[in-house]
Design a protein around this motif. Sequence first.
Motif: not given
Length: 165
Positions: A128-134
């Motif tokens: 949740q709300i993490v993939f934008q940072h990967l």
Amino acid sequence: MEQAPSNHSRWANLDATEDPNWFVRFLDISRGQNMAQIAQDPEAYFSFLEPAPGLNILEVGSGTGSTLHGLAGLVSPGGKVVGIDYSQTMVDEATRRLAGLGLAIEFQQMDASALSFADGTFDRASSQIVFQHLPDVKKALEEMIRVTRKGGFVTIVEQDWDTLV
């Protein structure tokens, strides 16, 4: 609230920032509404995961881990929640918050693009709300799929910053 670090991408490597605990404080402040919803009705909040006793669930980017406390109760007895985060600061904070609660949760420092779990380890994998940072979302998704058993499912929740008002 305090001034945010100037570069949004600092989330990807927050342990190297001047004040890694700023991110912990930010999550606590920004997740107040979510935490209230979880406390009120964890089954409704986590319904997208279809949690049930005995299931093993992976959370990629678990942060402080507090949101997973309610989920652990839904997979007990017999199940477990495993939270992974790239940040050792977050893993340490999540582990500290878990101490003494007796919940079936564990936290590990790990790269989402190189999960150290065997194929089919989990019934569900969520982020949740993490993939934008990967840096490599394709590899992280492939890894989540790999560690999820046949018949299980993967969920990814993200914000749409272009339409956020």
